[in-house]
Write a protein that holds these residues in place. Structure first.
Motif, short mmCIF file in Angstrom:
data_model
loop_
_atom_site.label_atom_id
_atom_site.label_comp_id
_atom_site.label_asym_id
_atom_site.label_seq_id
_atom_site.Cartn_x
_atom_site.Cartn_y
_atom_site.Cartn_z
N GLY A 27 34.53 40.92 25.22
CA GLY A 27 35.68 41.10 26.10
C GLY A 27 36.35 39.77 26.35
O GLY A 27 35.81 38.71 26.02
N ALA A 28 37.53 39.81 26.91
CA ALA A 28 38.29 38.60 27.19
C ALA A 28 37.58 37.75 28.25
O ALA A 28 36.75 38.26 29.02
N CYS A 159 34.38 45.34 26.72
CA CYS A 159 34.40 45.36 28.19
C CYS A 159 35.81 45.05 28.69
O CYS A 159 36.35 43.98 28.41
N GLU A 160 36.41 45.98 29.42
CA GLU A 160 37.78 45.80 29.92
C GLU A 160 37.77 45.42 31.39
O GLU A 160 36.82 45.68 32.12
N GLN A 161 38.89 44.80 31.81
CA GLN A 161 39.04 44.44 33.21
C GLN A 161 40.53 44.38 33.54
O GLN A 161 41.35 44.05 32.67
N GLU A 162 40.87 44.72 34.79
CA GLU A 162 42.26 44.61 35.24
C GLU A 162 42.72 43.16 35.12
O GLU A 162 42.01 42.23 35.50
N GLU A 163 43.91 42.98 34.53
CA GLU A 163 44.38 41.64 34.13
C GLU A 163 44.45 40.65 35.29
O GLU A 163 44.01 39.50 35.18
N GLY A 164 45.03 41.07 36.39
CA GLY A 164 45.17 40.15 37.53
C GLY A 164 43.82 39.69 38.06
O GLY A 164 43.64 38.49 38.34
N LEU A 165 42.89 40.60 38.20
CA LEU A 165 41.56 40.26 38.68
C LEU A 165 40.85 39.34 37.70
O LEU A 165 40.20 38.37 38.09
N ARG A 166 40.99 39.62 36.41
CA ARG A 166 40.35 38.80 35.39
C ARG A 166 40.84 37.36 35.45
O ARG A 166 40.05 36.41 35.42
N ILE A 167 42.14 37.17 35.59
CA ILE A 167 42.72 35.82 35.63
C ILE A 167 42.32 35.11 36.91
O ILE A 167 41.99 33.91 36.90
N ARG A 168 42.31 35.81 38.04
CA ARG A 168 41.88 35.19 39.30
C ARG A 168 40.43 34.71 39.20
O ARG A 168 40.08 33.63 39.67
N ARG A 169 39.58 35.53 38.58
CA ARG A 169 38.19 35.13 38.40
C ARG A 169 38.07 33.86 37.56
O ARG A 169 37.26 32.98 37.85
#
Length: 214
Positions: A27-28, A159-169
């Motif tokens: 995943g990204a 594994c996917e994740q909402e983009e905004g949350l991923r970048i904040r993390r």
């Protein structure tokens, strides 16, 4: 998709396949791969505290980061985290070794975020292990070395994740390990996000698409 369903899938794979099963999680950056792998391993090994008797092990890709010294020599330090900054062939060789007959323990490398460096021999994989969970960014990349990594995996899950949350993390992670917020944001935009687009292009090669779990 629930943890229970993922655990059941791993157990069924382990029962069906001969030899050692390797399940890859890709995943990204910031998608939650490590958290997912660690929680799955905890559930799978529940009830067996002795490491040398556990049947499931977590072997992350991050141990195959090239050192900063080598990245500097190669002129790649400012691209740290890109596919060419890992020892993909070494990673594939370790997974191959884990799938073959082996001695009492094989030691895999890990990655220490406080110094941002790979560390040799910190992940013991005992002969009791019948399933390895490995996670990283490039397990599905169609490039030399990475193709060999994919060939050692029984399945690879995306594994996917909402983009905004991923970048904040990601920004929070970089900040926690020494970068200023501005430096963290710049690194995410310049390095992590181009890598994320490359990884997202491999999504169609996955055996299973799953949401990230917090």
């Amino acid at each position: 998709m629930t943890f229970a369903a993922l655990v059941d899938r791993i157990v069924r794979l382990s029962a069906r396949e001969p030899g050692v099963v390797v399940v890859g999680i890709v995943g990204a950056p910031g998608a939650g791969k490590t958290t997912l792998a660690e929680q799955l391993i905890s559930l799978l090994n529940e009830g067996e505290r002795a490491p040398e008797r556990q049947q499931y092990a977590h072997v992350p890709m991050d141990g195959f980061h090239l050192s900063d010294q080598e990245l500097t020599r190669l002129g790649l330090l400012e691209r740290k985290g890109a596919p060419e900054t890992f020892d993909a062939h070494g990673y594939a060789a370790l997974l191959r070794r884990l799938r073959e007959a082996r001695g009492p323990v094989v030691y895999a490398p890990g990655f220490e975020r406080t110094i941002e460096q790979p560390i040799a021999g910190v992940v013991p994989v005992y002969s009791s292990v019948r399933t390895v969970l490995t996670e990283g960014n490039y397990l599905l990349l169609d490039q030399p070395g990475w193709r060999d990594v994919r060939a050692q995996c029984t399945e690879v899950w995306y594994c996917e994740q909402e983009e905004g949350l991923r970048i904040r993390r990601l920004i929070e992670r970089h900040s926690a390990f020494g970068k200023t917020p501005a430096e963290a944001r710049e690194w995410v935009e310049r390095v992590d996000e181009p890598n994320a687009r490359l990884i997202e292009a491999t999504r169609g090669r996955a055996d299973l698409i799953i949401p990230a779990f917090d």
